[in-house]
Scaffold this motif. Structure first.
Motif, PDB file in Angstrom:
ATOM      1  N   PHE A   6      -1.577  -7.654  -1.593  1.00  0.00           N
ATOM      2  CA  PHE A   6      -2.656  -6.692  -1.210  1.00  0.00           C
ATOM      3  C   PHE A   6      -3.420  -6.150  -2.256  1.00  0.00           C
ATOM      4  CE2 PHE A   6       0.772  -6.300   2.062  1.00  0.00           C
ATOM      5  CZ  PHE A   6       0.163  -6.609   3.302  1.00  0.00           C
ATOM      6  N   THR A   7      -4.731  -6.255  -1.953  1.00  0.00           N
ATOM      7  CA  THR A   7      -5.591  -5.475  -2.943  1.00  0.00           C
ATOM      8  C   THR A   7      -6.889  -4.925  -2.180  1.00  0.00           C
ATOM      9  OG1 THR A   7      -6.764  -5.476  -4.971  1.00  0.00           O
ATOM     10  CG2 THR A   7      -7.111  -7.512  -3.696  1.00  0.00           C
ATOM     11  N   GLY A   8      -7.492  -3.730  -2.639  1.00  0.00           N
ATOM     12  CA  GLY A   8      -8.720  -3.240  -2.119  1.00  0.00           C
ATOM     13  C   GLY A   8      -9.158  -1.904  -2.802  1.00  0.00           C
ATOM     14  N   HIS A   9     -10.004  -1.180  -2.345  1.00  0.00           N
ATOM     15  CA  HIS A   9     -10.287   0.019  -2.929  1.00  0.00           C
ATOM     16  C   HIS A   9      -9.441   1.010  -2.694  1.00  0.00           C
ATOM     17  CE1 HIS A   9     -13.833  -2.433  -2.614  1.00  0.00           C
ATOM     18  NE2 HIS A   9     -14.533  -1.812  -3.541  1.00  0.00           N
ATOM     19  N   GLY A  10      -9.509   2.017  -3.778  1.00  0.00           N
ATOM     20  CA  GLY A  10      -8.587   3.246  -3.536  1.00  0.00           C
ATOM     21  C   GLY A  10      -7.085   2.609  -3.531  1.00  0.00           C
ATOM     22  N   VAL A  11      -6.269   3.319  -2.691  1.00  0.00           N
ATOM     23  CA  VAL A  11      -5.116   2.929  -2.401  1.00  0.00           C
ATOM     24  C   VAL A  11      -5.101   2.153  -1.131  1.00  0.00           C
ATOM     25  CG1 VAL A  11      -4.103   4.846  -3.801  1.00  0.00           C
ATOM     26  CG2 VAL A  11      -4.680   5.078  -1.336  1.00  0.00           C
ATOM     27  N   PHE A  12      -5.978   1.369  -0.570  1.00  0.00           N
ATOM     28  CA  PHE A  12      -5.827   0.660   0.501  1.00  0.00           C
ATOM     29  C   PHE A  12      -4.624  -0.353   0.368  1.00  0.00           C
ATOM     30  CE2 PHE A  12      -6.621  -3.798   2.343  1.00  0.00           C
ATOM     31  CZ  PHE A  12      -6.828  -3.427   3.639  1.00  0.00           C
ATOM     32  N   ALA A  13      -4.562  -1.010  -0.731  1.00  0.00           N
ATOM     33  CA  ALA A  13      -3.383  -2.133  -0.862  1.00  0.00           C
ATOM     34  C   ALA A  13      -2.053  -1.305  -0.571  1.00  0.00           C
ATOM     35  CB  ALA A  13      -3.365  -2.472  -2.293  1.00  0.00           C
ATOM     36  N   SER A  14      -1.709  -0.300  -1.619  1.00  0.00           N
ATOM     37  CA  SER A  14      -0.266   0.628  -1.196  1.00  0.00           C
ATOM     38  C   SER A  14      -0.254   0.964   0.116  1.00  0.00           C
ATOM     39  CB  SER A  14      -0.333   1.920  -2.370  1.00  0.00           C
ATOM     40  OG  SER A  14      -0.324   1.394  -3.526  1.00  0.00           O
ATOM     41  N   GLY A  15      -1.230   1.323   0.783  1.00  0.00           N
ATOM     42  CA  GLY A  15      -1.127   1.645   2.372  1.00  0.00           C
ATOM     43  C   GLY A  15      -0.933   0.590   3.150  1.00  0.00           C
ATOM     44  N   MET A  16      -1.580  -0.530   2.980  1.00  0.00           N
ATOM     45  CA  MET A  16      -0.900  -1.948   3.947  1.00  0.00           C
ATOM     46  C   MET A  16       0.428  -2.214   3.409  1.00  0.00           C
ATOM     47  SD  MET A  16      -3.474  -2.635   5.729  1.00  0.00           S
ATOM     48  CE  MET A  16      -3.326  -4.567   6.250  1.00  0.00           C
ATOM     49  N   LEU A  17       0.826  -2.157   2.245  1.00  0.00           N
ATOM     50  CA  LEU A  17       2.109  -2.491   1.912  1.00  0.00           C
ATOM     51  C   LEU A  17       3.086  -1.820   2.756  1.00  0.00           C
ATOM     52  CD1 LEU A  17       4.136  -4.376   0.280  1.00  0.00           C
ATOM     53  CD2 LEU A  17       3.875  -2.758  -1.508  1.00  0.00           C
ATOM     54  N   THR A  18       2.625  -0.233   2.648  1.00  0.00           N
ATOM     55  CA  THR A  18       3.579   0.778   3.361  1.00  0.00           C
ATOM     56  C   THR A  18       3.649   0.492   4.645  1.00  0.00           C
ATOM     57  OG1 THR A  18       3.084   2.500   1.801  1.00  0.00           O
ATOM     58  CG2 THR A  18       4.159   3.074   3.853  1.00  0.00           C
ATOM     59  N   ALA A  19       2.620   0.205   5.344  1.00  0.00           N
ATOM     60  CA  ALA A  19       2.605  -0.243   6.760  1.00  0.00           C
ATOM     61  C   ALA A  19       3.216  -1.260   7.100  1.00  0.00           C
ATOM     62  CB  ALA A  19       0.985  -0.051   7.304  1.00  0.00           C
ATOM     63  N   VAL A  20       3.090  -2.512   6.562  1.00  0.00           N
ATOM     64  CA  VAL A  20       3.674  -3.668   6.610  1.00  0.00           C
ATOM     65  C   VAL A  20       5.084  -3.711   6.573  1.00  0.00           C
ATOM     66  CG1 VAL A  20       3.775  -6.007   6.078  1.00  0.00           C
ATOM     67  CG2 VAL A  20       1.466  -5.051   6.424  1.00  0.00           C
ATOM     68  N   SER A  21       5.498  -2.878   5.514  1.00  0.00           N
ATOM     69  CA  SER A  21       6.927  -2.878   5.294  1.00  0.00           C
ATOM     70  C   SER A  21       7.642  -2.223   6.652  1.00  0.00           C
ATOM     71  CB  SER A  21       7.208  -2.062   4.011  1.00  0.00           C
ATOM     72  OG  SER A  21       6.757  -2.724   2.958  1.00  0.00           O
ATOM     73  N   LEU A  22       7.077  -1.190   7.254  1.00  0.00           N
ATOM     74  CA  LEU A  22       7.487  -0.244   8.070  1.00  0.00           C
ATOM     75  C   LEU A  22       7.588  -1.364   9.266  1.00  0.00           C
ATOM     76  CD1 LEU A  22       8.395   2.341   9.284  1.00  0.00           C
ATOM     77  CD2 LEU A  22       5.796   2.524  10.050  1.00  0.00           C
ATOM     78  N   LEU A  23       6.536  -2.205   9.728  1.00  0.00           N
ATOM     79  CA  LEU A  23       6.546  -3.150  10.934  1.00  0.00           C
ATOM     80  C   LEU A  23       7.287  -4.234  10.865  1.00  0.00           C
ATOM     81  CD1 LEU A  23       2.510  -2.497  11.606  1.00  0.00           C
ATOM     82  CD2 LEU A  23       4.578  -1.541  12.977  1.00  0.00           C
ATOM     83  N   ALA A  24       7.172  -4.967   9.474  1.00  0.00           N
ATOM     84  CA  ALA A  24       7.783  -6.459   9.437  1.00  0.00           C
ATOM     85  C   ALA A  24       8.923  -6.341   8.244  1.00  0.00           C
ATOM     86  CB  ALA A  24       6.608  -7.261   9.014  1.00  0.00           C
ATOM     87  N   GLY A  25       9.258  -5.023   7.860  1.00  0.00           N
ATOM     88  CA  GLY A  25      10.554  -5.064   6.650  1.00  0.00           C
ATOM     89  C   GLY A  25       9.801  -5.290   5.611  1.00  0.00           C
ATOM     90  N   GLU A  26      10.808  -4.734   4.390  1.00  0.00           N
ATOM     91  CA  GLU A  26      10.349  -4.906   3.136  1.00  0.00           C
ATOM     92  C   GLU A  26      10.592  -6.283   2.603  1.00  0.00           C
ATOM     93  OE1 GLU A  26      11.712  -1.747   0.704  1.00  0.00           O
ATOM     94  OE2 GLU A  26      11.407  -0.289   2.064  1.00  0.00           O
ATOM     95  N   SER A  27       9.866  -6.688   1.580  1.00  0.00           N
ATOM     96  CA  SER A  27      10.172  -7.773   0.981  1.00  0.00           C
ATOM     97  C   SER A  27       9.807  -7.869  -0.353  1.00  0.00           C
ATOM     98  CB  SER A  27       9.085  -8.981   1.582  1.00  0.00           C
ATOM     99  OG  SER A  27       9.059 -10.256   0.963  1.00  0.00           O
ATOM    100  N   ASP A  28      10.348  -8.759  -1.358  1.00  0.00           N
ATOM    101  CA  ASP A  28      10.162  -8.631  -2.768  1.00  0.00           C
ATOM    102  C   ASP A  28       9.119  -9.468  -3.204  1.00  0.00           C
ATOM    103  OD1 ASP A  28      11.578 -11.008  -2.387  1.00  0.00           O
ATOM    104  OD2 ASP A  28      12.806 -10.775  -4.248  1.00  0.00           O
ATOM    105  N   HIS A  29       8.484 -10.411  -2.217  1.00  0.00           N
ATOM    106  CA  HIS A  29       7.598 -11.304  -2.528  1.00  0.00           C
ATOM    107  C   HIS A  29       6.086 -10.883  -1.975  1.00  0.00           C
ATOM    108  CE1 HIS A  29       8.713 -12.813   1.509  1.00  0.00           C
ATOM    109  NE2 HIS A  29       7.681 -13.243   1.820  1.00  0.00           N
ATOM    110  N   VAL A  30       6.007  -9.394  -1.573  1.00  0.00           N
ATOM    111  CA  VAL A  30       4.976  -8.812  -0.879  1.00  0.00           C
ATOM    112  C   VAL A  30       4.574  -7.706  -2.066  1.00  0.00           C
ATOM    113  CG1 VAL A  30       3.673  -7.649   0.872  1.00  0.00           C
ATOM    114  CG2 VAL A  30       5.314  -9.701   1.304  1.00  0.00           C
ATOM    115  N   LEU A  31       3.528  -7.736  -2.706  1.00  0.00           N
ATOM    116  CA  LEU A  31       3.060  -6.676  -3.687  1.00  0.00           C
ATOM    117  C   LEU A  31       1.809  -6.048  -3.113  1.00  0.00           C
ATOM    118  CD1 LEU A  31       3.876  -8.952  -6.783  1.00  0.00           C
ATOM    119  CD2 LEU A  31       5.399  -7.229  -5.344  1.00  0.00           C
TER     120      LEU A  31
END
Length: 146
Positions: A6-31
């Motif tokens: 994930f990449t984007g302006h500001g902390v978009f990427a971290s926010g998407m990673l947090t949301a997706v981890s909550l919905l789909a589970g954490e993964s070491d191949h998603v950064l």
């Protein structure tokens, strides 16, 4: 396996990673690679480091998910990805697209047809919901989500 960045302006990427981890589970191949807006060269370096990390984790392909078309994160992603044959850059990502891709990424490489299918599903996940002004409670298909 498919790696996702994930990449984007500001902390978009971290926010998407947090949301997706909550919905789909954490993964070491998603950064996530955030872009606070200060240095495009640093963004490119961080994207390259994330790509290298995913290839070291045995990812055969990588999908970079960006917030906007033509923004610095998108432009940097396209520039960095040109060195590889197996990296796709998707722009305009939303949570639905991100979750679907992360769930599918564990299985195998995704074809362009798979990616286009996910993008079409993402378009169908967007819309306008409004309670009718006359107070009627006919929500149609949207009632399923309430």
């Amino acid at each position: 396996m498919t790696g996702i960045i994930f990449t984007g302006h500001g902390v978009f990427a971290s926010g998407m990673l947090t949301a997706v981890s909550l919905l789909a589970g954490e993964s070491d191949h998603v950064l996530a690679v955030d872009f606070p807006g200060d240095c495009v060269e640093l963004l490119k370096d961080n994207l390259q480091a994330a790509i290298t990390s995913l290839f070291e984790k045995q990812c055969q392909q990588i999908i970079i998910l960006c917030d906007l078309l033509s923004g610095s994160p998108f432009n940097a992603s396209v520039t960095v990805s040109q060195e590889y044959e197996n990296i796709y850059v998707i722009y305009g990502v939303n949570a639905g697209i991100a979750v679907e891709l992360c769930l599918r990424a564990d299985d195998a490489e995704l074809s362009e047809a798979d990616l286009n299918s996910v993008l079409e599903d993402g378009r169908e996940m967007t819309g306008l919901f409004r309670i009718p002004p006359n107070g009627e409670e006919d929500f149609g298909d949207a009632a399923e989500g309430i």
